[in-house]
Design a protein around this motif. Structure first.
Motif, short mmCIF file in Angstrom:
data_model
loop_
_atom_site.label_atom_id
_atom_site.label_comp_id
_atom_site.label_asym_id
_atom_site.label_seq_id
_atom_site.Cartn_x
_atom_site.Cartn_y
_atom_site.Cartn_z
N SER A 47 -16.57 -19.21 4.14
CA SER A 47 -17.58 -18.33 3.55
C SER A 47 -18.27 -17.51 4.64
CB SER A 47 -18.62 -19.18 2.81
OG SER A 47 -19.65 -18.36 2.29
N GLY A 48 -18.32 -16.20 4.43
CA GLY A 48 -18.95 -15.30 5.39
C GLY A 48 -18.05 -14.88 6.52
N GLN A 49 -16.84 -15.43 6.59
CA GLN A 49 -15.91 -15.11 7.69
C GLN A 49 -14.49 -15.15 7.15
OE1 GLN A 49 -16.77 -16.57 11.76
NE2 GLN A 49 -14.80 -17.63 11.61
N VAL A 50 -14.00 -14.01 6.68
CA VAL A 50 -12.67 -13.92 6.09
C VAL A 50 -11.68 -13.56 7.18
CG1 VAL A 50 -11.26 -12.71 4.39
CG2 VAL A 50 -13.63 -13.26 3.86
N ASN A 51 -10.75 -14.48 7.44
CA ASN A 51 -9.85 -14.36 8.59
C ASN A 51 -8.52 -13.74 8.15
OD1 ASN A 51 -9.03 -14.60 11.24
ND2 ASN A 51 -8.42 -16.74 11.03
N VAL A 52 -8.54 -12.44 7.85
CA VAL A 52 -7.33 -11.76 7.40
C VAL A 52 -7.07 -10.53 8.27
CG1 VAL A 52 -7.60 -12.50 5.00
CG2 VAL A 52 -8.52 -10.28 5.71
N PHE A 53 -5.79 -10.20 8.39
CA PHE A 53 -5.35 -8.93 8.98
C PHE A 53 -5.28 -7.93 7.83
CE2 PHE A 53 -1.97 -5.93 9.86
CZ PHE A 53 -2.17 -5.57 11.18
N LEU A 54 -6.05 -6.85 7.92
CA LEU A 54 -6.06 -5.83 6.86
C LEU A 54 -5.54 -4.52 7.43
CD1 LEU A 54 -8.84 -5.12 4.25
CD2 LEU A 54 -7.84 -3.24 5.55
N VAL A 55 -4.64 -3.88 6.70
CA VAL A 55 -4.20 -2.54 7.06
C VAL A 55 -4.26 -1.68 5.80
CG1 VAL A 55 -1.76 -3.11 6.72
CG2 VAL A 55 -2.38 -1.14 8.12
N ALA A 56 -4.88 -0.52 5.94
CA ALA A 56 -4.98 0.43 4.83
C ALA A 56 -4.15 1.66 5.18
CB ALA A 56 -6.44 0.83 4.60
N GLY A 57 -3.63 2.33 4.16
CA GLY A 57 -2.82 3.51 4.43
C GLY A 57 -2.77 4.46 3.26
N LEU A 58 -2.23 5.64 3.53
CA LEU A 58 -2.08 6.68 2.51
C LEU A 58 -0.60 6.90 2.21
CD1 LEU A 58 -4.67 9.32 3.82
CD2 LEU A 58 -5.02 7.53 2.09
N LEU A 59 -0.31 7.13 0.95
CA LEU A 59 1.05 7.37 0.48
C LEU A 59 1.13 8.73 -0.17
CD1 LEU A 59 1.35 3.95 -1.36
CD2 LEU A 59 2.67 4.53 0.68
N THR A 60 2.20 9.47 0.11
CA THR A 60 2.39 10.75 -0.56
C THR A 60 3.48 10.60 -1.61
OG1 THR A 60 2.58 13.13 -0.17
CG2 THR A 60 4.13 11.69 1.00
N HIS A 61 3.67 11.66 -2.39
CA HIS A 61 4.61 11.61 -3.52
C HIS A 61 6.03 11.34 -3.06
CE1 HIS A 61 1.52 14.44 -5.62
NE2 HIS A 61 1.11 13.20 -5.54
N GLY A 62 6.71 10.46 -3.79
CA GLY A 62 8.09 10.07 -3.48
C GLY A 62 8.30 8.63 -3.86
N GLY A 63 9.54 8.25 -4.14
CA GLY A 63 9.80 6.87 -4.50
C GLY A 63 9.02 6.44 -5.72
N PHE A 64 8.26 5.33 -5.60
CA PHE A 64 7.53 4.81 -6.75
C PHE A 64 6.25 5.60 -7.04
CE2 PHE A 64 4.94 2.90 -3.54
CZ PHE A 64 3.73 2.55 -4.14
N VAL A 65 5.90 6.57 -6.16
CA VAL A 65 4.74 7.44 -6.39
C VAL A 65 5.25 8.74 -7.00
CG1 VAL A 65 2.76 8.63 -5.36
CG2 VAL A 65 3.53 6.42 -4.43
#
Length: 437
Positions: free
Chosen positions: A21-39
């Motif tokens: 609690s109060g300390q979430v020990n995760v590796f987070l990566v955020a990103g952007l996707l452009t049109h193509g494939g499943f988008v």
């Protein structure tokens, strides 16, 4: 049905201890996707197609099919096929990077469920004129920074089997920290002495004065995303005999100075940060990193001198960190519990800074081109600000994670961005002057 698996390696068990609690020990990566494939061209996301594409990839990635189950005083891995309806899901639409920053900050206070494989991929719909986005979270018990990047690469680009030259760190480790036969008992004694001093320093070090940068963290987290041209930054750093990581640390120093001024605090001559160092991989542990302590020059130091000083300091610290190996208190759960307890009173470091080289080529997620990625660092102990960076497709992208109630994170990120842009501009100017001559 669960299939019996080996016990967690001690370093991975330690990372379970640090998740609470109060300390979430995760590796987070955020990103952007452009049109193509499943988008689709209309911005609609075809989740069944995405899940189908990921199913075969996950079958080749055992760490994404594991749950840590109690076994005696520790845990063992049990194989549990992930429910992709849960692990790969939609969240509310966003239309700006600012909104993505807010969502990342919120997620850094939300733990991953322990009864499922320790990861999730969240998809954020865009629209006709906006990019879609994704947020991938992976628990540190199954991946450190280097192995998490490898997982991302396999999950997104399974056909890329070999690491390309652009993916290899400039500072690739040459020693995984074992003493070996060379050097014999004298080397072991030196390592033991250094390790003891490092433990005592971790527990009782007092290099950081009382400051808003340290203290009990609020649940109100902020994330700011910054980036710079990687080629220009590399050229500038090399002109000083420095690495990209040194330039990143220089920008972090500028961020600290700006944040302290914004908080109305006196700026000290230096502040120390903790920075992980990749070790040569061996054994079954998912976490194989050393730690170096770097004193960042702040008040009264110009950008050029700052970069030179940092380069000189990291050159020595990096070698020591690799020779010593994993931080002594992170070699098992008992040490991690001790560090977790004393960490809430520590004044050794003012922040965390991590930098992991990523792929040089553009990746795709089920056929959708990924136009940008940013990592977000974990905040632990009493530290209220951390910076994570990764290179991707010609850019160095950084996530600044901070306690928004206590730390002027916007001032930190703006100063960091300005410092990176300054290095970028100087490098471009020097390049143009060379061409003109």
């Amino acid at each position: 049905m669960r299939t019996s698996m080996p016990r967690l390696a001690p370093a991975d068990e330690a990372n379970l201890v640090l998740d609470h609690s109060g300390q979430v020990n995760v590796f987070l990566v955020a990103g952007l996707l452009t049109h193509g494939g499943f988008v689709g061209d209309d911005g609609v996301l075809d989740l069944p197609a995405l899940r189908t594409a990921l199913q075969s990839r996950i079958s080749r990635l055992p760490s994404l099919r594991r749950v840590a189950v109690p076994a005696g005083r520790g845990h063992a891995w049990a194989e549990v096929p992930p429910d992709l309806e849960h692990h790969v899901r939609l969240v509310e639409a966003e239309e700006a990077v600012v909104a993505l920053e807010r969502r990342c900050g919120e997620l850094m206070t939300v733990p991953l469920a322990r009864d499922r494989p320790l990861w999730e991929l969240l998809l954020v719909p865009g629209g006709d004129l906006t990019d879609a986005a994704f947020i991938l979270r992976i628990h540190h018990a199954i991946a450190d920074g280097m192995s998490a990047v490898a997982l991302v690469h396999e999950l997104f680009n399974p056909e890329e089997r070999r690491t390309r030259s652009g993916d290899v760190p400039v500072d690739a480790p040459t020693d995984h920290g074992r003493s070996g036969r060379a050097g014999g008992s004298a080397r072991r004694v030196r390592r033991l002495g250094f390790g003891l001093r490092r433990v005592l320093t971790t527990i009782s070090g007092r290099g950081v004065p009382p400051t808003v940068l340290l203290g009990e963290r609020s649940p109100n987290r902020g994330v700011a995303l910054v980036d710079v041209d990687l080629g220009a930054l590399t050229s500038r750093a090399r002109s000083f005999g420095a690495t990209v990581n040194d330039a990143l640390l220089a920008s972090v120093a500028a961020g600290f100075e700006a944040a302290l001024r914004a908080a109305g605090e006196q700026v000290p001559a230096t502040l120390a940060v903790s920075s992980p160092v990749a070790l040569r991989r061996h054994g079954s542990a998912s976490n194989q990193v050393g730690v170096m302590l770097v004193r960042l020059p702040l008040a009264g130091t110009g950008p050029d001198d700052r970069l030179r000083l940092i380069a000189a300091r990291t050159m020595a610290e990096k070698v020591r960190a690799r020779q010593q190996g994993t931080l002594e208190l992170m070699r098992g759960p008992l040490g991690a519990r001790l560090m977790d307890g004393v960490g809430h009173r520590q004044h050794l470091v003012a922040g965390f800074v991590t930098n992991v080289p990523g792929p040089a080529e553009t990746m795709r997620l089920a056929g959708a081109p990924i136009t940008a990625i940013w990592p977000v660092a974990v905040l632990a102990a009493n530290v209220r600000i951390g910076v994570a960076a990764t290179s991707y497709a010609g850019r160095l992208r950084c996530g600044v994670h901070f306690d928004a109630r206590n730390v002027p994170g916007a001032a930190f990120a703006a100063a960091m961005q300005n410092e990176l842009a300054c290095l970028d501009d100087r490098s471009r100017k020097a390049h143009f002057e060379r061409d003109a001559s």
